[in-house]
Design an enzyme around this catalytic site. Structure first.
Site, PDB file in Angstrom:
ATOM      1  N   ASN A  28      15.775 -26.608  35.389  1.00  0.00           N
ATOM      2  CA  ASN A  28      16.934 -26.179  36.184  1.00  0.00           C
ATOM      3  C   ASN A  28      18.078 -27.188  36.218  1.00  0.00           C
ATOM      4  O   ASN A  28      19.238 -26.837  36.109  1.00  0.00           O
ATOM      5  CB  ASN A  28      16.495 -25.778  37.590  1.00  0.00           C
ATOM      6  CG  ASN A  28      15.777 -26.861  38.323  1.00  0.00           C
ATOM      7  OD1 ASN A  28      15.298 -27.839  37.742  1.00  0.00           O
ATOM      8  ND2 ASN A  28      15.676 -26.724  39.629  1.00  0.00           N
TER       9      ASN A  28
ATOM     10  N   GLU B  84       7.393 -33.237  43.086  1.00  0.00           N
ATOM     11  CA  GLU B  84       8.507 -32.486  43.691  1.00  0.00           C
ATOM     12  C   GLU B  84       8.315 -31.032  43.291  1.00  0.00           C
ATOM     13  O   GLU B  84       8.549 -30.666  42.145  1.00  0.00           O
ATOM     14  CB  GLU B  84       9.853 -33.013  43.171  1.00  0.00           C
ATOM     15  CG  GLU B  84      10.140 -34.459  43.522  1.00  0.00           C
ATOM     16  CD  GLU B  84      10.463 -34.678  44.991  1.00  0.00           C
ATOM     17  OE1 GLU B  84      10.466 -33.720  45.782  1.00  0.00           O
ATOM     18  OE2 GLU B  84      10.708 -35.840  45.357  1.00  0.00           O
TER      19      GLU B  84
ATOM     20  N   CYS C 144      15.753 -26.405  43.409  1.00  0.00           N
ATOM     21  CA  CYS C 144      14.604 -26.504  44.312  1.00  0.00           C
ATOM     22  C   CYS C 144      15.038 -26.370  45.751  1.00  0.00           C
ATOM     23  O   CYS C 144      14.460 -25.620  46.524  1.00  0.00           O
ATOM     24  CB  CYS C 144      13.880 -27.815  44.075  1.00  0.00           C
ATOM     25  SG  CYS C 144      14.974 -29.231  44.081  1.00  0.00           S
TER      26      CYS C 144
HETATM   27  P1  NAD Z   1       6.858 -25.485  35.762  1.00  0.00           P
HETATM   28  O1  NAD Z   1       5.836 -26.033  36.684  1.00  0.00           O
HETATM   29  O2  NAD Z   1       6.574 -24.214  35.072  1.00  0.00           O
HETATM   30  O3  NAD Z   1       7.186 -26.533  34.610  1.00  0.00           O
HETATM   31  C1  NAD Z   1       7.629 -27.841  34.892  1.00  0.00           C
HETATM   32  C2  NAD Z   1       7.196 -28.774  33.777  1.00  0.00           C
HETATM   33  O4  NAD Z   1       5.769 -28.906  33.800  1.00  0.00           O
HETATM   34  C3  NAD Z   1       7.553 -28.306  32.373  1.00  0.00           C
HETATM   35  O5  NAD Z   1       7.976 -29.441  31.617  1.00  0.00           O
HETATM   36  C4  NAD Z   1       6.236 -27.756  31.846  1.00  0.00           C
HETATM   37  O6  NAD Z   1       6.111 -27.801  30.457  1.00  0.00           O
HETATM   38  C5  NAD Z   1       5.245 -28.715  32.491  1.00  0.00           C
HETATM   39  N1  NAD Z   1       3.879 -28.215  32.630  1.00  0.00           N
HETATM   40  C6  NAD Z   1       3.459 -26.938  32.738  1.00  0.00           C
HETATM   41  N2  NAD Z   1       2.102 -26.901  32.871  1.00  0.00           N
HETATM   42  C7  NAD Z   1       1.674 -28.192  32.851  1.00  0.00           C
HETATM   43  C8  NAD Z   1       0.402 -28.820  32.970  1.00  0.00           C
HETATM   44  N3  NAD Z   1      -0.714 -28.100  33.149  1.00  0.00           N
HETATM   45  N4  NAD Z   1       0.346 -30.161  32.933  1.00  0.00           N
HETATM   46  C9  NAD Z   1       1.465 -30.913  32.802  1.00  0.00           C
HETATM   47  N5  NAD Z   1       2.697 -30.375  32.666  1.00  0.00           N
HETATM   48  C10 NAD Z   1       2.810 -29.034  32.704  1.00  0.00           C
HETATM   49  O7  NAD Z   1       8.196 -25.411  36.624  1.00  0.00           O
HETATM   50  P2  NAD Z   1       9.646 -24.849  36.193  1.00  0.00           P
HETATM   51  O8  NAD Z   1       9.585 -23.360  36.165  1.00  0.00           O
HETATM   52  O9  NAD Z   1      10.144 -25.576  34.986  1.00  0.00           O
HETATM   53  O10 NAD Z   1      10.543 -25.342  37.409  1.00  0.00           O
HETATM   54  C11 NAD Z   1      10.868 -24.528  38.477  1.00  0.00           C
HETATM   55  C12 NAD Z   1      10.146 -24.987  39.724  1.00  0.00           C
HETATM   56  O11 NAD Z   1      10.442 -26.364  39.968  1.00  0.00           O
HETATM   57  C13 NAD Z   1      10.583 -24.275  40.978  1.00  0.00           C
HETATM   58  O12 NAD Z   1       9.463 -23.941  41.759  1.00  0.00           O
HETATM   59  C14 NAD Z   1      11.427 -25.306  41.711  1.00  0.00           C
HETATM   60  O13 NAD Z   1      11.500 -25.112  43.102  1.00  0.00           O
HETATM   61  C15 NAD Z   1      10.756 -26.555  41.332  1.00  0.00           C
HETATM   62  N6  NAD Z   1      11.657 -27.696  41.466  1.00  0.00           N
HETATM   63  C16 NAD Z   1      11.407 -28.593  42.459  1.00  0.00           C
HETATM   64  C17 NAD Z   1      12.272 -29.656  42.653  1.00  0.00           C
HETATM   65  C18 NAD Z   1      12.041 -30.633  43.753  1.00  0.00           C
HETATM   66  O14 NAD Z   1      12.683 -31.673  43.755  1.00  0.00           O
HETATM   67  N7  NAD Z   1      11.145 -30.379  44.676  1.00  0.00           N
HETATM   68  C19 NAD Z   1      13.389 -29.815  41.819  1.00  0.00           C
HETATM   69  C20 NAD Z   1      13.598 -28.866  40.812  1.00  0.00           C
HETATM   70  C21 NAD Z   1      12.712 -27.816  40.648  1.00  0.00           C
END
Ligand code: NAD
Length: 471
Positions: free
Chosen positions: A148, A244, A278
């Protein structure tokens, strides 16, 4: 088509597995080929980071600060170049709170940690002893970023890690790897080899990284579902975690607030980056005395914003980044409609070449609906009417997500009273999502563990060591 490269041990290398195509979500045009790493390549990246870490940690603080200031200079001189990558790959426009804004934030979030120090603390002293708390780097940090705010979140993970003497292996999201790989290519060129490395691919490759025995800290930003998997995986290497995770921030508009005055702030609090942030306001609770006035004020703001291909002038809202998210938003809006909610504006996909979905305000919606209970992560906002403030607080606190929240009021002491009762890592008053590089940020409950930014964020990238001296 251009093939994008990884950086391992200071060298540009191709992914050693099949590459995959990345397309522009505003046009569906192909942009480039992204690399995928094998387990062997993940091992090579971690080995490079591990080998570089002792010398990096041994540098004087002033030297590491100089390096990070050089990184900030590289980001500054490449702001437009990298912003164009963000817009084409992620979708947020160049203008407004879009990709130029993301790049300026990258510079700020590099300069601020570069200016901070973690001095030795004397935690106890008497005639017989003196106990000092020193902060040591942890070692190799595995950084895993979402799609994002791809460059900014990577910077949040990389820079504080490097500042305190760790080295980093970063895996960008498979949805938005190109701009991040370009950024790392540029900034790694002013760092010693091995200090900052990249690997490519999806969750499988991320899993290789989090399970690696030489990774001692994971900086993860992404979904709560993946965060739980990472907690399980960290049982293998006891890696320390900063997680996060997802949010479902409530914004509460108190009686007496002035809808016309707060509408624009609320709008961007909910719809920055098309709601794919997020800490966006994702549920809006408005007191019945000003409910319709608030709904109409938001509608007026929404309808004056221009959505389109973010490379074009005047566009301040882009497409949704990917099909998965586009489908989720469409599904949640259809569910709300089928349960009798009122679509105030938007409510139907635009269609054509791009994941365009209009800003959608959903009124007269019940608190238990899916659109309220689930994180929509898109350009749709449910607006829930309430009568008692205590009831709005209870509803805001009812979910497991607890990243941010906000209170909107003309009465400062009433706003503070409500803020103190909300369960969230941050509660903003008369603003939403207003993060700052000096102010700790992180979720509680299901929204994560630990904080980033400021002194607390730096401490989270160290391990404490006590040196206890007999007098
Ligand atoms: P996601 O969890 O699908 O993917 C995030 C990352 O994790 C990607 O690089 C992905 O390849 C990797 N990943 C996936 N499975 C994994 C595993 N088993 N082991 C290690 N890495 C793995 O999330 P997304 O769809 O990319 O992001 C959106 C989410 O992120 C939303 O829920 C949003 O609220 C959250 N977010 C939180 C913050 C915060 O600061 N709290 C900031 C931005 C986004």
């Amino acid at each position: 088509m251009q093939s994008f490269q990884l950086i391992i041990d200071g060298k540009s290398v191709a992914g050693d597995e099949a590459s995959f195509e990345i397309r522009n979500p505003a046009t569906f045009e192909p942009l480039g080929l992204a690399p995928t790493s094998s387990l062997a390549q993940v091992n090579a990246a971690v080995a490079a980071a591990k080998a570089a870490q002792p010398a990096w940690a041994a540098l004087p603080d002033a030297t590491r600060k100089d390096y990070l200031n050089k990184v900030a200079d590289v980001l500054t001189s490449n702001t437009e170049y990298l912003a164009k990558w963000i817009t084409q790959e992620q979708g947020k426009p160049l203008a407004g709170p879009g990709s130029m804004f993301e790049m300026q934030a990258c510079v700020g979030w590099t300069q601020v940690p570069a200016s901070l120090d973690l001095p030795v603390e004397v935690v106890f002293e008497d005639d017989t002893r003196r106990d000092e708390l020193h902060r040591k780097p942890i070692g190799v940090v595995g950084a895993i970023a979402p799609w994002n705010w791809p460059l900014l979140i990577a910077i949040w993970q990389i820079v504080p890690s490097l500042r305190v003497g760790n080295t980093v292996v970063l895996k960008p999201s498979e949805y938005t790897p190109l701009g991040t790989l370009e950024m790392v290519r540029l900034i790694a060129a002013v760092l010693p080899p091995g200090v900052l490395n990249t690997i490519g691919g999806d969750g499988k490759v991320g899993d290789f990284l989090v399970r690696h025995k030489d990774v001692q800290k994971i900086m993860f930003t992404g979904s709560t579902r993946t965060g739980k998997r990472i907690i399980e995986a960290s049982a293998n290497n006891l890696a320390r975690l900063t997680l996060e995770l997802g949010g479902n921030d409530a914004a509460i508009v108190l009686p007496g607030a002035k809808p016309a005055e707060i509408a624009e702030g609320l709008f961007w609090g909910a719809f920055i980056n098309m709601g794919q942030t997020c800490a966006c306001a994702k549920r809006l609770y408005v007191h019945e005395s000003i409910y319709e006035e608030m709904v109409q004020a938001l509608k007026a703001v929404a309808e004056k914003m221009t959505m389109g291909d973010g490379m074009q002038d005047g566009v301040v809202l882009g497409p949704i980044q990917n099909k998965m998210q586009f489908d989720k938003v469409s599904e949640l809006v259809e569910d709300a409609k089928s349960h009798g909610a009122r679509i105030v504006t938007g409510g139907k996909a635009v269609g054509g070449n791009g994941y365009f979905y209009p800003i959608t305000l959903v009124a007269d919606i019940a608190d238990g609906s899916r659109l309220v209970a689930e994180e929509q992560f898109g350009p749709v906002l449910p607006i829930i009417k309430y009568r008692d403030v205590a009831d709005a607080i209870a509803k805001a606190n009812a979910l497991d997500a607890a990243l941010g929240a906000s209170v909107w009021s003309s009465d400062a002491s009433e706003a503070m009273r409500v803020a103190q009762q909300l369960e969230a890592g941050t509660v903003w008053i008369n603003q939403h999502g207003a993060i700052h590089p000096m102010v700790p940020f992180g979720g509680i409950k299901g929204s994560g563990q630990g904080v980033e930014f400021g002194m607390e964020g730096l401490k989270a990238l160290t391990v404490p060591q006590v040196i206890s001296i007999k007098k």
